[in-house]
Design a protein around this motif. Sequence first.
Motif, PDB file in Angstrom:
ATOM      1  N   TYR A  66       2.179   4.718   3.794  1.00 31.97           N
ATOM      2  CA  TYR A  66       1.178   4.870   4.856  1.00 31.97           C
ATOM      3  C   TYR A  66       0.450   3.568   5.155  1.00 31.97           C
ATOM      4  O   TYR A  66       0.034   3.308   6.290  1.00 31.97           O
ATOM      5  CB  TYR A  66       0.205   6.013   4.562  1.00 31.97           C
ATOM      6  N   SER A  67       0.315   2.707   4.144  1.00 34.74           N
ATOM      7  CA  SER A  67      -0.340   1.417   4.382  1.00 34.74           C
ATOM      8  C   SER A  67       0.513   0.524   5.277  1.00 34.74           C
ATOM      9  O   SER A  67      -0.011  -0.217   6.122  1.00 34.74           O
ATOM     10  CB  SER A  67      -0.613   0.710   3.057  1.00 34.74           C
ATOM     11  N   GLU A  68       1.829   0.573   5.102  1.00 34.44           N
ATOM     12  CA  GLU A  68       2.725  -0.219   5.943  1.00 34.44           C
ATOM     13  C   GLU A  68       2.721   0.305   7.379  1.00 34.44           C
ATOM     14  O   GLU A  68       2.805  -0.476   8.340  1.00 34.44           O
ATOM     15  CB  GLU A  68       4.146  -0.187   5.379  1.00 34.44           C
ATOM     16  N   LEU A  69       2.610   1.608   7.539  1.00 33.32           N
ATOM     17  CA  LEU A  69       2.501   2.178   8.884  1.00 33.32           C
ATOM     18  C   LEU A  69       1.207   1.718   9.552  1.00 33.32           C
ATOM     19  O   LEU A  69       1.187   1.417  10.751  1.00 33.32           O
ATOM     20  CB  LEU A  69       2.545   3.701   8.809  1.00 33.32           C
ATOM     21  N   ALA A  70       0.146   1.633   8.770  1.00 32.88           N
ATOM     22  CA  ALA A  70      -1.136   1.170   9.314  1.00 32.88           C
ATOM     23  C   ALA A  70      -1.067  -0.287   9.728  1.00 32.88           C
ATOM     24  O   ALA A  70      -1.716  -0.715  10.694  1.00 32.88           O
ATOM     25  CB  ALA A  70      -2.244   1.372   8.281  1.00 32.88           C
ATOM     26  N   ASP A  71      -0.271  -1.070   9.006  1.00 30.82           N
ATOM     27  CA  ASP A  71      -0.162  -2.499   9.300  1.00 30.82           C
ATOM     28  C   ASP A  71       0.421  -2.744  10.682  1.00 30.82           C
ATOM     29  O   ASP A  71       0.246  -3.812  11.257  1.00 30.82           O
ATOM     30  CB  ASP A  71       0.711  -3.175   8.237  1.00 30.82           C
ATOM     31  N   GLU A  72       1.114  -1.764  11.222  1.00 27.69           N
ATOM     32  CA  GLU A  72       1.679  -1.900  12.561  1.00 27.69           C
ATOM     33  C   GLU A  72       0.621  -1.719  13.649  1.00 27.69           C
ATOM     34  O   GLU A  72       0.865  -2.061  14.807  1.00 27.69           O
ATOM     35  CB  GLU A  72       2.805  -0.877  12.753  1.00 27.69           C
ATOM     36  N   ILE A  76      -5.279  -3.658  12.342  1.00 29.40           N
ATOM     37  CA  ILE A  76      -5.185  -3.665  10.879  1.00 29.40           C
ATOM     38  C   ILE A  76      -4.328  -4.826  10.392  1.00 29.40           C
ATOM     39  O   ILE A  76      -3.228  -5.074  10.904  1.00 29.40           O
ATOM     40  CB  ILE A  76      -4.588  -2.341  10.360  1.00 29.40           C
ATOM     41  N   ASN A  77      -4.828  -5.523   9.394  1.00 28.64           N
ATOM     42  CA  ASN A  77      -4.057  -6.556   8.710  1.00 28.64           C
ATOM     43  C   ASN A  77      -3.925  -6.167   7.248  1.00 28.64           C
ATOM     44  O   ASN A  77      -4.871  -6.290   6.472  1.00 28.64           O
ATOM     45  CB  ASN A  77      -4.752  -7.921   8.825  1.00 28.64           C
ATOM     46  N   LEU A  78      -2.753  -5.647   6.857  1.00 29.53           N
ATOM     47  CA  LEU A  78      -2.518  -5.277   5.466  1.00 29.53           C
ATOM     48  C   LEU A  78      -2.305  -6.553   4.656  1.00 29.53           C
ATOM     49  O   LEU A  78      -1.253  -7.186   4.728  1.00 29.53           O
ATOM     50  CB  LEU A  78      -1.289  -4.365   5.358  1.00 29.53           C
ATOM     51  N   VAL A  79      -3.314  -6.917   3.886  1.00 31.51           N
ATOM     52  CA  VAL A  79      -3.217  -8.114   3.045  1.00 31.51           C
ATOM     53  C   VAL A  79      -2.185  -7.888   1.959  1.00 31.51           C
ATOM     54  O   VAL A  79      -1.332  -8.749   1.697  1.00 31.51           O
ATOM     55  CB  VAL A  79      -4.595  -8.453   2.438  1.00 31.51           C
ATOM     56  N   THR A  80      -2.240  -6.730   1.311  1.00 32.45           N
ATOM     57  CA  THR A  80      -1.243  -6.385   0.300  1.00 32.45           C
ATOM     58  C   THR A  80      -1.297  -4.896  -0.004  1.00 32.45           C
ATOM     59  O   THR A  80      -2.361  -4.279   0.094  1.00 32.45           O
ATOM     60  CB  THR A  80      -1.456  -7.173  -1.006  1.00 32.45           C
ATOM     61  N   ASN A  81      -0.146  -4.345  -0.341  1.00 34.95           N
ATOM     62  CA  ASN A  81      -0.088  -3.014  -0.937  1.00 34.95           C
ATOM     63  C   ASN A  81       0.135  -3.244  -2.425  1.00 34.95           C
ATOM     64  O   ASN A  81       1.243  -3.532  -2.861  1.00 34.95           O
ATOM     65  CB  ASN A  81       1.051  -2.191  -0.331  1.00 34.95           C
ATOM     66  N   ALA A  82      -0.925  -3.119  -3.209  1.00 34.25           N
ATOM     67  CA  ALA A  82      -0.861  -3.396  -4.644  1.00 34.25           C
ATOM     68  C   ALA A  82      -0.494  -2.168  -5.461  1.00 34.25           C
ATOM     69  O   ALA A  82      -0.402  -2.251  -6.692  1.00 34.25           O
ATOM     70  CB  ALA A  82      -2.210  -3.944  -5.119  1.00 34.25           C
ATOM     71  N   ALA A  83      -0.277  -1.032  -4.799  1.00 37.70           N
ATOM     72  CA  ALA A  83       0.013   0.209  -5.511  1.00 37.70           C
ATOM     73  C   ALA A  83       1.332   0.124  -6.263  1.00 37.70           C
ATOM     74  O   ALA A  83       2.234  -0.626  -5.899  1.00 37.70           O
ATOM     75  CB  ALA A  83       0.050   1.371  -4.526  1.00 37.70           C
ATOM     76  N   CYS A  84       1.446   0.931  -7.321  1.00 41.42           N
ATOM     77  CA  CYS A  84       2.647   0.900  -8.155  1.00 41.42           C
ATOM     78  C   CYS A  84       2.870   2.268  -8.786  1.00 41.42           C
ATOM     79  O   CYS A  84       1.922   2.919  -9.235  1.00 41.42           O
ATOM     80  CB  CYS A  84       2.514  -0.157  -9.247  1.00 41.42           C
ATOM     81  N   THR A 108      -7.897   1.479   0.632  1.00 41.58           N
ATOM     82  CA  THR A 108      -7.498   2.872   0.426  1.00 41.58           C
ATOM     83  C   THR A 108      -6.950   3.014  -0.990  1.00 41.58           C
ATOM     84  O   THR A 108      -6.344   2.082  -1.528  1.00 41.58           O
ATOM     85  CB  THR A 108      -6.423   3.331   1.433  1.00 41.58           C
ATOM     86  N   ILE A 109      -7.162   4.184  -1.571  1.00 44.27           N
ATOM     87  CA  ILE A 109      -6.698   4.449  -2.934  1.00 44.27           C
ATOM     88  C   ILE A 109      -6.116   5.854  -3.014  1.00 44.27           C
ATOM     89  O   ILE A 109      -6.733   6.814  -2.533  1.00 44.27           O
ATOM     90  CB  ILE A 109      -7.848   4.366  -3.967  1.00 44.27           C
ATOM     91  N   THR A 110      -4.944   5.968  -3.604  1.00 47.48           N
ATOM     92  CA  THR A 110      -4.421   7.272  -4.008  1.00 47.48           C
ATOM     93  C   THR A 110      -4.114   7.165  -5.488  1.00 47.48           C
ATOM     94  O   THR A 110      -3.186   6.465  -5.893  1.00 47.48           O
ATOM     95  CB  THR A 110      -3.130   7.636  -3.250  1.00 47.48           C
ATOM     96  N   ALA A 111      -4.913   7.811  -6.306  1.00 50.46           N
ATOM     97  CA  ALA A 111      -4.738   7.736  -7.762  1.00 50.46           C
ATOM     98  C   ALA A 111      -5.450   8.908  -8.411  1.00 50.46           C
ATOM     99  O   ALA A 111      -6.413   9.448  -7.862  1.00 50.46           O
ATOM    100  CB  ALA A 111      -5.285   6.411  -8.308  1.00 50.46           C
ATOM    101  N   GLY A 112      -4.971   9.275  -9.591  1.00 53.11           N
ATOM    102  CA  GLY A 112      -5.554  10.383 -10.336  1.00 53.11           C
ATOM    103  C   GLY A 112      -4.501  11.370 -10.795  1.00 53.11           C
ATOM    104  O   GLY A 112      -4.669  12.042 -11.809  1.00 53.11           O
ATOM    105  N   GLY A 113      -3.396  11.462 -10.065  1.00 57.94           N
ATOM    106  CA  GLY A 113      -2.336  12.387 -10.444  1.00 57.94           C
ATOM    107  C   GLY A 113      -1.725  12.071 -11.791  1.00 57.94           C
ATOM    108  O   GLY A 113      -1.418  12.973 -12.586  1.00 57.94           O
ATOM    109  N   ASN A 114      -1.569  10.782 -12.087  1.00 56.83           N
ATOM    110  CA  ASN A 114      -0.990  10.403 -13.372  1.00 56.83           C
ATOM    111  C   ASN A 114      -1.980  10.572 -14.525  1.00 56.83           C
ATOM    112  O   ASN A 114      -1.564  10.667 -15.686  1.00 56.83           O
ATOM    113  CB  ASN A 114      -0.476   8.958 -13.319  1.00 56.83           C
ATOM    114  N   ASN A 115      -3.265  10.620 -14.208  1.00 58.25           N
ATOM    115  CA  ASN A 115      -4.259  10.876 -15.254  1.00 58.25           C
ATOM    116  C   ASN A 115      -4.092  12.263 -15.867  1.00 58.25           C
ATOM    117  O   ASN A 115      -4.399  12.483 -17.032  1.00 58.25           O
ATOM    118  CB  ASN A 115      -5.671  10.756 -14.681  1.00 58.25           C
TER     119      ASN A 115
END
Length: 278
Positions: A66-72, A76-84, A108-115
């Motif tokens: 979704y971050s790459e879609l936003a970069d279009e 929006i200027n996506l500096v980096t998608n640091a997610a892993c 933006t953050i999507t995290a917590g599922g792996n916790n």
Amino acid sequence: MGTAKVRRRHSAFAACLASVVMAVGLAMVPAQAAEKTKYIALGDSFAAGQGAGPYLDGCYRSENAYSELADEAKAINLVTNAACSGKTTSDVVNDQLRKLNKSTELVTITAGGNNIGFGNIITSCGAALAGGTPGTGCGSAITFATSQISGGQLYRDVVAMIEHVQAAAPNARIVVTGYPYLLDPIPAGQTDQRSLFIYQATQLSDGLNGTIAKAAYNTGATFIDVRPAFLGHGAMSRDPWINLILGGPTDPVSPDNFHPNAEGYEAYFAALRAARVF
């Protein structure tokens, strides 16, 4: 005297012409010249784009995230998608904040599922989806996830993560997304193994999203709930936006299982855009 008047007329005309040229020039400046919002994406596999491919690296970062879609988008200027893939909230804090600074305007953050052991639940309880009886590992995995939610540990972890992001990017808008239902909720009253697991999965999803929403609210971040967007598009639906790739007896389980496909990430992007994040 006549010469002075002519000079004054020429000066006035030149000033007027300069003003017109400047106004026309400003009107012709393309919209793209406006400064774009400096944006950084953080999180786990759902932020990386796993499930949609093609992948850019071992973190399962995808061009369809979704971050790459936003970069279009022009603004929006996506500096980096640091997610892993596979990362917890602690991993976000320890490994993904390096490029955040005072100039960062959106995170933006999507995290917590792996916790709560998302992957372990899928691995241990998958037999139920085929109508079989899952082993004791399934019960243990669900018990652990439930305790992380009900005992408050997940809430504390998400709050700590958001606060670290706010400290690293003090001028940024912080947006935390939730997770979709991986399996569409079903009516109550069914007793087969598959249905019992879906009930448990639905309850865990609601607890996970509710906890993340509460943490976001109490820290001043924005929470985006994507469950409504995905309803009717779970892994076993007729039009799935969640992958469920079944192999043969000797085939390895696909790591893309129970992650959004490209349409699913479009739904994430649409939910964020509807909330005017992008």
